[in-house]
Motif scaffolding. Structure first.
Motif, PDB file in Angstrom:
ATOM      1  N   ILE A  29       0.760  -1.382  -0.038  1.00 47.99           N
ATOM      2  CA  ILE A  29       0.209   0.079  -0.016  1.00 47.99           C
ATOM      3  C   ILE A  29       0.774   1.249  -0.112  1.00 47.99           C
ATOM      4  CG2 ILE A  29      -1.551   1.295   1.303  1.00 47.99           C
ATOM      5  CD1 ILE A  29      -3.037  -1.454   2.030  1.00 47.99           C
ATOM      6  N   ALA A  30       1.813   1.122   0.832  1.00 43.56           N
ATOM      7  CA  ALA A  30       2.950   2.402   1.079  1.00 43.56           C
ATOM      8  C   ALA A  30       3.462   2.643  -0.628  1.00 43.56           C
ATOM      9  CB  ALA A  30       3.853   2.222   1.877  1.00 43.56           C
ATOM     10  N   LEU A  31       3.874   1.544  -1.263  1.00 46.19           N
ATOM     11  CA  LEU A  31       4.404   1.455  -2.612  1.00 46.19           C
ATOM     12  C   LEU A  31       3.618   2.284  -3.485  1.00 46.19           C
ATOM     13  CD1 LEU A  31       6.679   0.586  -4.303  1.00 46.19           C
ATOM     14  CD2 LEU A  31       5.360  -1.372  -4.988  1.00 46.19           C
ATOM     15  N   PHE A  32       2.078   1.746  -3.351  1.00 43.22           N
ATOM     16  CA  PHE A  32       1.463   2.288  -4.512  1.00 43.22           C
ATOM     17  C   PHE A  32       1.098   3.832  -4.227  1.00 43.22           C
ATOM     18  CE2 PHE A  32      -0.149  -1.720  -5.708  1.00 43.22           C
ATOM     19  CZ  PHE A  32      -0.280  -1.494  -7.105  1.00 43.22           C
ATOM     20  N   TYR A  33       0.946   4.189  -2.802  1.00 43.46           N
ATOM     21  CA  TYR A  33       0.896   5.641  -2.543  1.00 43.46           C
ATOM     22  C   TYR A  33       1.912   6.335  -2.583  1.00 43.46           C
ATOM     23  CZ  TYR A  33      -0.633   9.090   0.566  1.00 43.46           C
ATOM     24  OH  TYR A  33      -1.057  10.590   1.234  1.00 43.46           O
ATOM     25  N   THR A  34       3.049   6.068  -2.518  1.00 41.62           N
ATOM     26  CA  THR A  34       4.170   7.051  -2.793  1.00 41.62           C
ATOM     27  C   THR A  34       5.052   7.037  -4.203  1.00 41.62           C
ATOM     28  OG1 THR A  34       5.744   5.254  -1.831  1.00 41.62           O
ATOM     29  CG2 THR A  34       4.809   7.130  -0.344  1.00 41.62           C
ATOM     30  N   LEU A  35       4.694   5.778  -4.775  1.00 48.64           N
ATOM     31  CA  LEU A  35       5.494   5.687  -6.146  1.00 48.64           C
ATOM     32  C   LEU A  35       4.617   5.671  -7.284  1.00 48.64           C
ATOM     33  CD1 LEU A  35       8.304   2.980  -5.359  1.00 48.64           C
ATOM     34  CD2 LEU A  35       8.424   5.763  -5.591  1.00 48.64           C
ATOM     35  N   VAL A  36       3.593   4.926  -7.294  1.00 49.59           N
ATOM     36  CA  VAL A  36       2.567   4.685  -8.476  1.00 49.59           C
ATOM     37  C   VAL A  36       1.798   6.074  -8.609  1.00 49.59           C
ATOM     38  CG1 VAL A  36       0.659   3.559  -9.538  1.00 49.59           C
ATOM     39  CG2 VAL A  36       2.680   2.207  -8.102  1.00 49.59           C
ATOM     40  N   THR A  37       1.336   6.810  -7.806  1.00 50.58           N
ATOM     41  CA  THR A  37       0.556   8.036  -8.207  1.00 50.58           C
ATOM     42  C   THR A  37       1.283   9.044  -8.642  1.00 50.58           C
ATOM     43  OG1 THR A  37      -0.817   7.317  -6.288  1.00 50.58           O
ATOM     44  CG2 THR A  37      -0.813   9.657  -7.242  1.00 50.58           C
ATOM     45  N   PRO A  38       2.530   9.387  -7.998  1.00 49.61           N
ATOM     46  CA  PRO A  38       3.448  10.245  -8.945  1.00 49.61           C
ATOM     47  C   PRO A  38       4.040  10.030 -10.143  1.00 49.61           C
ATOM     48  CG  PRO A  38       3.998  10.201  -6.658  1.00 49.61           C
ATOM     49  CD  PRO A  38       3.094   9.232  -6.831  1.00 49.61           C
ATOM     50  N   LEU A  39       4.059   8.699 -10.362  1.00 49.61           N
ATOM     51  CA  LEU A  39       4.584   8.412 -11.813  1.00 49.61           C
ATOM     52  C   LEU A  39       3.641   8.461 -12.647  1.00 49.61           C
ATOM     53  CD1 LEU A  39       6.903   5.158 -10.749  1.00 49.61           C
ATOM     54  CD2 LEU A  39       7.775   7.647 -11.774  1.00 49.61           C
ATOM     55  N   LEU A  40       2.388   8.296 -12.402  1.00 52.74           N
ATOM     56  CA  LEU A  40       1.204   8.373 -13.325  1.00 52.74           C
ATOM     57  C   LEU A  40       1.064  10.019 -13.882  1.00 52.74           C
ATOM     58  CD1 LEU A  40      -1.444   5.991 -12.400  1.00 52.74           C
ATOM     59  CD2 LEU A  40       0.059   5.705 -14.301  1.00 52.74           C
ATOM     60  N   ASN A  41       1.295  11.061 -12.995  1.00 57.25           N
ATOM     61  CA  ASN A  41       1.005  12.346 -13.282  1.00 57.25           C
ATOM     62  C   ASN A  41       1.581  12.638 -14.654  1.00 57.25           C
ATOM     63  OD1 ASN A  41      -0.638  12.796 -11.286  1.00 57.25           O
ATOM     64  ND2 ASN A  41       0.837  13.278  -9.920  1.00 57.25           N
ATOM     65  N   PRO A  42       2.949  12.485 -14.923  1.00 58.98           N
ATOM     66  CA  PRO A  42       3.539  12.904 -16.202  1.00 58.98           C
ATOM     67  C   PRO A  42       2.885  12.190 -17.256  1.00 58.98           C
ATOM     68  CG  PRO A  42       5.139  12.150 -14.852  1.00 58.98           C
ATOM     69  CD  PRO A  42       4.045  11.760 -13.910  1.00 58.98           C
TER      70      PRO A  42
END
Length: 69
Positions: A29-42
């Protein structure tokens, strides 16, 4: 999609009972919250550009058109 990931991870952290909550689930859950969300923004902001959308459409049309040939 980003909003669902962002709020889904937060809600799942607060709604799951602590007794059945393992460290592996917490880490994922921490991985999705901290990495996946910001990587989708660009990706999202790139698709707002008309030139990129046009190139993506041409690419998709080219690959679907070459299958029939």
């Amino acid at each position: 999609m980003v909003v669902v990931i962002f709020f889904g991870t937060l809600i799942s952290m607060y709604l799951q009972p602590p007794s059945s909550y393992s460290q592996d689930v917490n880490k994922s859950i921490a991985l999705f919250y901290t990495l996946v969300t910001p990587l989708l923004n660009p990706l999202i902001y790139t698709l707002r550009n008309k030139e990129v959308k046009g190139a993506l459409r041409r690419l998709v049309r080219g690959t679907t058109g070459s299958r029939g040939s």
